[in-house]
Write a protein that holds these residues in place. Structure first.
Motif, PDB file in Angstrom:
ATOM      1  N   GLU A 181       1.480 -30.072  -4.698  1.00  0.00           N
ATOM      2  CA  GLU A 181       0.153 -29.456  -4.811  1.00  0.00           C
ATOM      3  C   GLU A 181       0.277 -27.976  -5.151  1.00  0.00           C
ATOM      4  O   GLU A 181      -0.441 -27.455  -6.010  1.00  0.00           O
ATOM      5  CB  GLU A 181      -0.629 -29.612  -3.508  1.00  0.00           C
ATOM      6  CG  GLU A 181      -1.073 -31.018  -3.209  1.00  0.00           C
ATOM      7  CD  GLU A 181      -1.596 -31.195  -1.799  1.00  0.00           C
ATOM      8  OE1 GLU A 181      -2.457 -32.071  -1.621  1.00  0.00           O
ATOM      9  OE2 GLU A 181      -1.168 -30.472  -0.878  1.00  0.00           O
ATOM     10  N   LEU A 182       1.190 -27.290  -4.496  1.00  0.00           N
ATOM     11  CA  LEU A 182       1.402 -25.867  -4.753  1.00  0.00           C
ATOM     12  C   LEU A 182       1.908 -25.647  -6.172  1.00  0.00           C
ATOM     13  O   LEU A 182       1.394 -24.801  -6.900  1.00  0.00           O
ATOM     14  CB  LEU A 182       2.383 -25.305  -3.726  1.00  0.00           C
ATOM     15  CG  LEU A 182       2.623 -23.816  -3.715  1.00  0.00           C
ATOM     16  CD1 LEU A 182       1.331 -23.031  -3.518  1.00  0.00           C
ATOM     17  CD2 LEU A 182       3.625 -23.452  -2.622  1.00  0.00           C
ATOM     18  N   ARG A 183       2.887 -26.437  -6.592  1.00  0.00           N
ATOM     19  CA  ARG A 183       3.430 -26.321  -7.945  1.00  0.00           C
ATOM     20  C   ARG A 183       2.355 -26.594  -8.989  1.00  0.00           C
ATOM     21  O   ARG A 183       2.254 -25.883  -9.999  1.00  0.00           O
ATOM     22  CB  ARG A 183       4.602 -27.281  -8.123  1.00  0.00           C
ATOM     23  CG  ARG A 183       5.297 -27.114  -9.470  1.00  0.00           C
ATOM     24  CD  ARG A 183       6.437 -28.095  -9.688  1.00  0.00           C
ATOM     25  NE  ARG A 183       7.446 -28.010  -8.651  1.00  0.00           N
ATOM     26  CZ  ARG A 183       7.740 -29.008  -7.807  1.00  0.00           C
ATOM     27  NH1 ARG A 183       7.091 -30.152  -7.872  1.00  0.00           N
ATOM     28  NH2 ARG A 183       8.682 -28.855  -6.916  1.00  0.00           N
ATOM     29  N   ASP A 184       1.529 -27.614  -8.754  1.00  0.00           N
ATOM     30  CA  ASP A 184       0.464 -27.947  -9.714  1.00  0.00           C
ATOM     31  C   ASP A 184      -0.553 -26.816  -9.835  1.00  0.00           C
ATOM     32  O   ASP A 184      -0.994 -26.489 -10.934  1.00  0.00           O
ATOM     33  CB  ASP A 184      -0.247 -29.239  -9.302  1.00  0.00           C
ATOM     34  CG  ASP A 184       0.599 -30.485  -9.510  1.00  0.00           C
ATOM     35  OD1 ASP A 184       1.666 -30.392 -10.168  1.00  0.00           O
ATOM     36  OD2 ASP A 184       0.197 -31.555  -8.999  1.00  0.00           O
ATOM     37  N   LEU A 185      -0.922 -26.210  -8.717  1.00  0.00           N
ATOM     38  CA  LEU A 185      -1.903 -25.121  -8.727  1.00  0.00           C
ATOM     39  C   LEU A 185      -1.340 -23.895  -9.460  1.00  0.00           C
ATOM     40  O   LEU A 185      -2.021 -23.269 -10.270  1.00  0.00           O
ATOM     41  CB  LEU A 185      -2.312 -24.764  -7.304  1.00  0.00           C
ATOM     42  CG  LEU A 185      -3.514 -23.860  -7.141  1.00  0.00           C
ATOM     43  CD1 LEU A 185      -4.750 -24.432  -7.814  1.00  0.00           C
ATOM     44  CD2 LEU A 185      -3.796 -23.634  -5.661  1.00  0.00           C
ATOM     45  N   VAL A 186      -0.079 -23.573  -9.182  1.00  0.00           N
ATOM     46  CA  VAL A 186       0.562 -22.431  -9.843  1.00  0.00           C
ATOM     47  C   VAL A 186       0.712 -22.715 -11.337  1.00  0.00           C
ATOM     48  O   VAL A 186       0.404 -21.857 -12.174  1.00  0.00           O
ATOM     49  CB  VAL A 186       1.932 -22.121  -9.191  1.00  0.00           C
ATOM     50  CG1 VAL A 186       2.747 -21.148 -10.046  1.00  0.00           C
ATOM     51  CG2 VAL A 186       1.724 -21.560  -7.787  1.00  0.00           C
ATOM     52  N   SER A 187       1.138 -23.925 -11.688  1.00  0.00           N
ATOM     53  CA  SER A 187       1.286 -24.283 -13.105  1.00  0.00           C
ATOM     54  C   SER A 187      -0.046 -24.194 -13.835  1.00  0.00           C
ATOM     55  O   SER A 187      -0.105 -23.702 -14.970  1.00  0.00           O
ATOM     56  CB  SER A 187       1.853 -25.697 -13.230  1.00  0.00           C
ATOM     57  OG  SER A 187       3.171 -25.759 -12.745  1.00  0.00           O
TER      58      SER A 187
ATOM     59  N   GLY B  61      -1.331 -21.789 -16.935  1.00  0.00           N
ATOM     60  CA  GLY B  61      -1.677 -22.471 -18.185  1.00  0.00           C
ATOM     61  C   GLY B  61      -0.578 -23.368 -18.706  1.00  0.00           C
ATOM     62  O   GLY B  61      -0.502 -23.651 -19.895  1.00  0.00           O
ATOM     63  N   LEU B  62       0.289 -23.834 -17.794  1.00  0.00           N
ATOM     64  CA  LEU B  62       1.394 -24.710 -18.203  1.00  0.00           C
ATOM     65  C   LEU B  62       0.909 -26.150 -18.271  1.00  0.00           C
ATOM     66  O   LEU B  62       0.014 -26.546 -17.533  1.00  0.00           O
ATOM     67  CB  LEU B  62       2.546 -24.599 -17.200  1.00  0.00           C
ATOM     68  CG  LEU B  62       3.171 -23.209 -17.063  1.00  0.00           C
ATOM     69  CD1 LEU B  62       4.224 -23.215 -15.954  1.00  0.00           C
ATOM     70  CD2 LEU B  62       3.783 -22.763 -18.384  1.00  0.00           C
ATOM     71  N   PRO B  63       1.519 -26.946 -19.125  1.00  0.00           N
ATOM     72  CA  PRO B  63       1.136 -28.351 -19.205  1.00  0.00           C
ATOM     73  C   PRO B  63       1.411 -29.067 -17.878  1.00  0.00           C
ATOM     74  O   PRO B  63       2.252 -28.645 -17.093  1.00  0.00           O
ATOM     75  CB  PRO B  63       2.014 -28.932 -20.321  1.00  0.00           C
ATOM     76  CG  PRO B  63       2.768 -27.804 -20.901  1.00  0.00           C
ATOM     77  CD  PRO B  63       2.551 -26.588 -20.069  1.00  0.00           C
ATOM     78  N   ASP B  64       0.711 -30.173 -17.662  1.00  0.00           N
ATOM     79  CA  ASP B  64       0.831 -30.929 -16.410  1.00  0.00           C
ATOM     80  C   ASP B  64       2.238 -31.440 -16.143  1.00  0.00           C
ATOM     81  O   ASP B  64       2.596 -31.638 -14.988  1.00  0.00           O
ATOM     82  CB  ASP B  64      -0.126 -32.127 -16.404  1.00  0.00           C
ATOM     83  CG  ASP B  64      -1.569 -31.694 -16.281  1.00  0.00           C
ATOM     84  OD1 ASP B  64      -1.799 -30.573 -15.815  1.00  0.00           O
ATOM     85  OD2 ASP B  64      -2.452 -32.477 -16.661  1.00  0.00           O
ATOM     86  N   ASP B  65       3.026 -31.667 -17.167  1.00  0.00           N
ATOM     87  CA  ASP B  65       4.353 -32.259 -16.957  1.00  0.00           C
ATOM     88  C   ASP B  65       5.432 -31.237 -16.668  1.00  0.00           C
ATOM     89  O   ASP B  65       6.606 -31.558 -16.653  1.00  0.00           O
ATOM     90  CB  ASP B  65       4.746 -33.107 -18.169  1.00  0.00           C
ATOM     91  CG  ASP B  65       4.781 -32.321 -19.472  1.00  0.00           C
ATOM     92  OD1 ASP B  65       4.259 -31.194 -19.509  1.00  0.00           O
ATOM     93  OD2 ASP B  65       5.324 -32.843 -20.459  1.00  0.00           O
ATOM     94  N   CYS B  66       5.076 -29.990 -16.410  1.00  0.00           N
ATOM     95  CA  CYS B  66       6.087 -28.961 -16.115  1.00  0.00           C
ATOM     96  C   CYS B  66       6.434 -28.962 -14.648  1.00  0.00           C
ATOM     97  O   CYS B  66       5.653 -29.176 -13.798  1.00  0.00           O
ATOM     98  CB  CYS B  66       5.593 -27.573 -16.500  1.00  0.00           C
ATOM     99  SG  CYS B  66       5.561 -27.365 -18.273  1.00  0.00           S
TER     100      CYS B  66
END
Length: 135
Positions: A120-126, A130-135
């Motif tokens: 969840e934290l990684r997804d919010l930061v990504s 503006g990084l793609p979802d698969d990063c």
């Protein structure tokens, strides 16, 4: 011989502003594989440190002695060098399930629970970067 670039410097930087150094270490441990995490325990130094580190996103505790998170956010918004850096509030006030209850309470800034999962934290930061979802 040419010096190779530092691979850590190539990662997007996340500046963590929290009066508890253990929080910055914990976030660095959770996100360090994907991001360069820099911790700061003195909220009054947020603007100069952000200018120095040039983070892609700032994670900022809400309740800190000295300056509160909203005061840090305001100071960052007043400096043209830091005004456009996305900010996400960190809080231990609510669980990850309750974080939606804080929508709009602290302005337009998203909020994440300190007990959120690493994903969840990684997804919010990504998303803030503006990084793609698969990063």
């Amino acid at each position: 011989m040419r010096t190779l670039p530092d691979p850590q410097k190539a990662k997007p930087c996340v500046l963590v502003v929290d009066d508890d150094e253990a929080v910055a270490w914990a976030i660095a441990g959770r996100l360090g594989g994907d991001f360069r995490v820099v911790g700061l325990t003195e909220p009054a130094q947020a603007v100069p440190r952000a200018c120095e580190e040039r983070p892609g996103v700032i994670l900022c505790d809400i309740h800190m002695p000295g300056l509160q998170g909203d005061e840090v956010a305001f100071a960052l918004s007043q400096d043209p060098r830091t005004a456009r850096i996305p900010l996400i509030y960190l809080t231990a006030l609510v669980t990850p399930e309750e974080v939606a209850d804080l929508d709009g309470v602290f302005g337009d800034y998203p909020t994440v629970s300190k007990s959120a999962t690493t994903e969840e934290l990684r997804d919010l930061v990504s998303a803030a970067l503006g990084l793609p979802d698969d990063c």
